[in-house]
Design an enzyme around this catalytic site. Structure first.
Site, mmCIF file in Angstrom:
data_model
loop_
_atom_site.group_PDB
_atom_site.id
_atom_site.type_symbol
_atom_site.label_atom_id
_atom_site.label_comp_id
_atom_site.label_asym_id
_atom_site.label_seq_id
_atom_site.Cartn_x
_atom_site.Cartn_y
_atom_site.Cartn_z
ATOM 1 C CD GLN A 1 52.942 53.477 31.008
ATOM 2 O OE1 GLN A 1 54.081 53.081 31.180
ATOM 3 N NE2 GLN A 1 51.930 52.970 31.680
ATOM 4 C CD GLU B 1 48.432 47.322 36.100
ATOM 5 O OE1 GLU B 1 49.512 47.181 36.665
ATOM 6 O OE2 GLU B 1 48.264 48.046 35.120
ATOM 7 N NE ARG C 1 49.889 43.166 32.196
ATOM 8 C CZ ARG C 1 49.833 42.597 31.014
ATOM 9 N NH1 ARG C 1 50.935 42.264 30.384
ATOM 10 N NH2 ARG C 1 48.690 42.367 30.441
ATOM 11 C CB CYS C 2 51.537 45.767 39.923
ATOM 12 S SG CYS C 2 52.686 46.806 40.809
HETATM 13 O O1 CDP Z 1 44.565 50.664 32.328
HETATM 14 P P1 CDP Z 1 44.730 49.505 31.403
HETATM 15 O O2 CDP Z 1 44.114 49.702 30.063
HETATM 16 O O3 CDP Z 1 46.143 49.010 31.336
HETATM 17 O O4 CDP Z 1 44.008 48.248 32.103
HETATM 18 P P2 CDP Z 1 42.486 47.801 32.171
HETATM 19 O O5 CDP Z 1 41.592 48.915 32.540
HETATM 20 O O6 CDP Z 1 42.468 46.603 33.061
HETATM 21 O O7 CDP Z 1 42.113 47.366 30.683
HETATM 22 C C1 CDP Z 1 42.882 46.511 29.885
HETATM 23 C C2 CDP Z 1 42.038 46.081 28.695
HETATM 24 O O8 CDP Z 1 41.074 45.087 29.126
HETATM 25 C C3 CDP Z 1 41.221 47.222 28.083
HETATM 26 O O9 CDP Z 1 41.092 47.061 26.691
HETATM 27 C C4 CDP Z 1 39.893 47.044 28.772
HETATM 28 O O10 CDP Z 1 38.820 47.654 28.123
HETATM 29 C C5 CDP Z 1 39.749 45.514 28.848
HETATM 30 N N1 CDP Z 1 38.860 45.151 29.968
HETATM 31 C C6 CDP Z 1 37.669 44.489 29.716
HETATM 32 O O11 CDP Z 1 37.392 44.135 28.576
HETATM 33 N N2 CDP Z 1 36.809 44.235 30.769
HETATM 34 C C7 CDP Z 1 37.132 44.576 32.035
HETATM 35 N N3 CDP Z 1 36.299 44.334 33.045
HETATM 36 C C8 CDP Z 1 38.354 45.208 32.300
HETATM 37 C C9 CDP Z 1 39.201 45.495 31.241
#
Ligand code: CDP
Length: 806
Positions: free
Chosen positions: A237, A760, A384-385
């Site tokens: 990761q 998360e 996932r947190c």
């Molecule tokens: O770090 P991780 O990718 O696990 O988590 P994240 O930043 O929460 O993003 C998860 C997915 O959701 C990604 O494809 C982000 O681009 C999308 N996302 C989104 O579309 N809009 C947001 N405000 C936050 C996340």
């Protein structure tokens, strides 16, 4: 160049930028079996490694006999700690400042611990070799209870730390004690508790569980003795951090190490840490001169590579008799297993547990966490947190419910009167965080209205009356949760992993014909980064997302970043992406001005082009600008159109949500049925609503598993009782509830596009919501607190203990 798409709205739609539910570009490969996971990698002459693992939870290893194994056809080598010792690799540093045995060095501390590494021509020969290694053990007394581990006469687990009174996080007060971490004002909090109208006290246990990604952990190490280059493919990761750590541990110069994370089948925190399999594969490749693959079995994964949670949180919450919370106190006993291998930023030995004041305006608070060694697997990963946020959210959301019982108040109303108000943001919490933005009251009201909260309470009252009258044997629980997450680690000044500041990065190159490639320091494990990060670039510089390739996970090509976990990708790498795009846009503006023969300030950006202010018919599209950057000598400007951004966020982001679960419970069988699950999330600016919905469905399903049955269980002898999917609950489509998703939008004021993380949130928010529904069903009959997971037996037992079986 011909302007085929005329209206700004059409041109904007053509970009498929932010706010568009663009279909996941990754799925074309995944749905056609074209994914490329670690176990798909096949190299010439590749060998396979497998571990001899300890059947005992605590034992001295008195002898390891490898001769028989070496005679097994196909077995080439058997590594033990003795072989690794001359290289200084028999122990390795953990992310938490502790050290961990790579292979058993004189003793074992948990069942399943790695004892020897067998290297063979194929996995079958390796398995036969593992079976042929003879190990002599001398059993030692086992401790699986963290409270018992701190008794004066408890067996000494970490003999290697004998006499060490200082640990990585301060003084150790007992031979099985790791650290004490204190935050907040103890004296002021205790004074408030002493003088409060009402104090509710409870032990809230968040049980041990496991992230259990569908793909287990694994790697392929390939040392090229001619060039001196090590290539390491793995389920990482954080590939760049792995490269740096591999260089520091092995002494191989960092430029001679290439780490590649290919497709990853889910991470959920399980693939952040460094595991013995990685070290042994590298050593085996150096020793044999051949590539060596190691891939865990499902049992290996559940038994040895990490765990999550296992927090005993003793809480006290003070309030006025009208229900205004005046103080919060928490003492946590954290069971870290045999080695402290928690994946937390260095300065936070209990992660972000100090977000445990939640969504509430609590004037004073105090938190102390004691880390303890036991004979269980090491880990403590953020399943996932964001580093113990889910424990914090569960704690406060249970404490609020317990307080509501004590006050005789409706728990929705109790929350409402204690929420941080919109005008209090940015809000300084009693335990040291600055919440960036929020409108909790609006989210709460929307959620309660959407589910018809008042009608549900009336239905519940009728149900209780019917139950008491013998007309039904089913109870109705209404689970409430309002959570606040803290994601996007983090400002480099506060957050580092092994000394590496937690920034992130993006590099964008525009090709002459106007398409582009972007590379990031993060790595998708299923979140859809290739889809969403292209959308950010599309909106920022006006190139269609479909014309942008996104690459992550190859340390030879991607800019340095700290990886993907804790919902940090969007808050940190997403910000870097916007910033890199803005650098390109700034240069594009100069090129456009030159081409249009006006001053830089006389052109303005318009969706996918720069237009002359006041003369919209005079413009240059991004395609034209891209071509010009490669084909014309523009005075004062270098050729080409590319930029890189390394982004150090000024603060974390604080997404939040209002979740409500309606659950039917059969008192006689302990069965439950989720009738409704409503999830309102606020993650600021939404990049891709469809992907957000998918993230919520996935996270809530994990939360459902955790709350309702998923558990890592040990018996008193330290035997791992849930190491297969027969015993470890993973919901299928049969058990998974139906979800109703909703949202509000409160942008982050410090993020370039106002986005907060979301991945998360549903795991963090749904666990207390499901659990609160179970508790709420039994509240009228006197239930105050019961430990998760609420499987069928435990629910039946609650009913039985309350005398509901007659
Ligand atoms: O770090 P991780 O990718 O696990 O988590 P994240 O930043 O929460 O993003 C998860 C997915 O959701 C990604 O494809 C982000 O681009 C999308 N996302 C989104 O579309 N809009 C947001 N405000 C936050 C996340």
């Amino acid at each position: 160049m011909k302007d085929e798409i005329q209206t700004p709205a059409d041109r904007s739609a053509n970009l498929k930028g932010m706010g568009c539910s663009r279909k996941r570009v990754e799925d074309v490969r995944f749905t056609q079996g074209k994914g490329n996971y670690v176990d798909d990698i096949k190299l010439d002459g590749m060998l396979v490694g497998d571990f001899v693992r300890s059947p005992y939870a605590h034992a001295r290893v008195t002898a390891i006999e490898t001769e028989a194994a070496l005679k097994v056809p196909g077995v080439l080598a058997v590594l033990t700690a003795k072989d690794l010792e001359p290289l200084g690799l028999h122990w390795m540093p953990t992310l938490a400042g502790d050290k961990q045995m790579v292979l058993a060095d004189g003793k074992v501390l948990f069942q399943g611990q790695e004892v020897a590494f067998v290297v063979a021509t194929d996995r079958y020969a390796a398995a036969d070799g593992v079976a042929a290694v003879e190990v002599e053990y001398e059993e030692l007394p086992v401790v699986t209870d963290p409270f018992r581990a701190l008794d004066p006469d408890a067996p000494v687990l970490r003999e290697d730390l004998a006499g060490q009174t200082e640990g990585a996080h301060g003084p150790r007060r007992h031979h099985n004690h790791i650290f004490t971490w204190e935050v907040g004002d103890k004296e002021a909090t205790e004074k408030v508790l002493d003088e409060a109208d009402v104090v509710a006290e409870e032990m809230v246990y968040y049980h041990r569980t496991h992230p259990m990604p569908l793909e287990t952990c694994g790697c392929v190490a390939s040392m090229d003795k001619v060039t001196g280059k090590l290539t390491l493919w793995g389920t990482f990761q954080a590939p760049h951090a792995v490269r740096t750590v591999a260089s520091l541990i092995s002494g191989i110069a960092e430029h001679n190490i290439r780490v590649i994370s290919p497709d990853i089948g889910g991470g959920f925190g399980n693939k952040v840490g460094v595991y013995p399999g990685y070290i042994c594969s590298i050593v085996a490749s150096i020793v044999t001169g051949k590539p060596v693959k190691w891939v865990e079995s499902r049992m290996d994964n559940l038994m040895s590579t990490a765990f999550a949670r296992d927090y005993w949180m003793n809480g006290r919450i003070a309030a006025t008799k009208e229900g205004k919370i005046t103080g919060l106190w928490c003492h946590t006993t954290a069971d870290h297993g045999g080695f402290d291998a928690c994946a937390d930023p260095t300065k936070f030995p209990a992660g972000f547990m100090n977000i445990c004041t939640g969504s509430y305006d609590i004037p004073v608070a105090y938190l102390a966490v004691d880390g303890v060694y036991t004979n269980k697997a090491p880990g403590g990963v953020a399943y996932r947190c964001s580093f113990r946020v889910t424990e914090a959210a569960y704690f406060i959301e249970r404490m609020v419910e317990v307080l509501a019982i004590k006050l005789g108040m409706d728990a929705a109303e109790l929350r409402r009167i204690n929420f941080i108000r919109e005008d209090q943001f940015p809000y300084q919490s009693a335990l040291g965080w600055e919440y960036d933005s929020g409108n909790y009251h609006a989210a709460w009201d929307k959620a309660l209205t959407a589910v018809g909260y008042d009608a549900l309470r009336q239905e519940q009252a009728q149900r209780i009356a019917d139950f008491k009258a013998g007309k039904t044997r089913k109870l109705l629980g209404i689970g409430l949760t309002h959570f606040t997450e803290i994601v996007g680690a983090g400002p480099v000044k506060n957050c580092d992993i092994l000394g590496l500041g937690m920034f992130d990065s993006c590099e964008i190159r525009i090709h002459p014909t106007g398409s582009a490639i972007a590379r990031l320091g993060t790595i998708s494990q299923g979140q859809g980064h290739a889809t969403t990060f292209a959308q950010i670039i599309a909106s920022e510089i006006g190139i269609p997302a479909d014309d942008i390739t996104l690459e992550e996970g190859d340390t030879d090509t991607a800019p340095y970043g700290l990886g993907t976990y804790g919902s940090r990708s969007t808050p940190v790498a997403g910000a870097a992406t916007a910033m890199a795009a803005r650098k390109i846009r700034a240069k594009a503006q100069m090129i456009a001005a030159y081409l249009l023969e006006v001053h830089d300030g006389d052109v303005e950006f318009d969706v996918d082009r720069f237009v002359v202010k006041g003369a919209p018919e005079r413009f240059k599209t991004m395609k034209e600008i891209a071509f010009a950057s490669y084909n014309q000598a523009i005075p004062g400007l270098e050729p080409g159109l590319e930029a890189v951004s390394y982004y150090d966020p000024p603060n974390m982001t604080y997404p939040f949500g209002a979740y409500i679960c309606v659950m039917e419970i059969d008192v006689d069988t302990g069965e439950h049925k989720v009738r409704k699950f409503y999830a309102l999330d606020d993650c600021g600016t939404r990049i891709n609503p469809m992907i957000i919905e998918g993230q919520v469905h996935g996270g809530a399903t994990e939360g459902y598993a955790i709350a309702m049955g998923q558990e890592i269980v040990y018996d008193d002898m330290g035997n791992h009782k849930t190491a297969t999917l027969m015993d470890f609950f993973v919901p299928t489509s049969w058990e998974t509830p139906h979800y109703t998703t909703d949202h509000t939008v409160t942008p982050s004021p410090h993020h370039p596009i106002g986005a907060k993380g979301v991945g998360e949130s549903p795991n963090v928010g749904s666990v207390p919501c499901f659990s609160n529904a179970v508790h709420d069903a039994f509240r009228p009959f006197g239930l105050v607190q019961s430990h998760m997971p609420h499987d069928q037996w435990r629910i039946w037992k609650i009913a039985d203990d309350l005398g509901l079986h007659g």
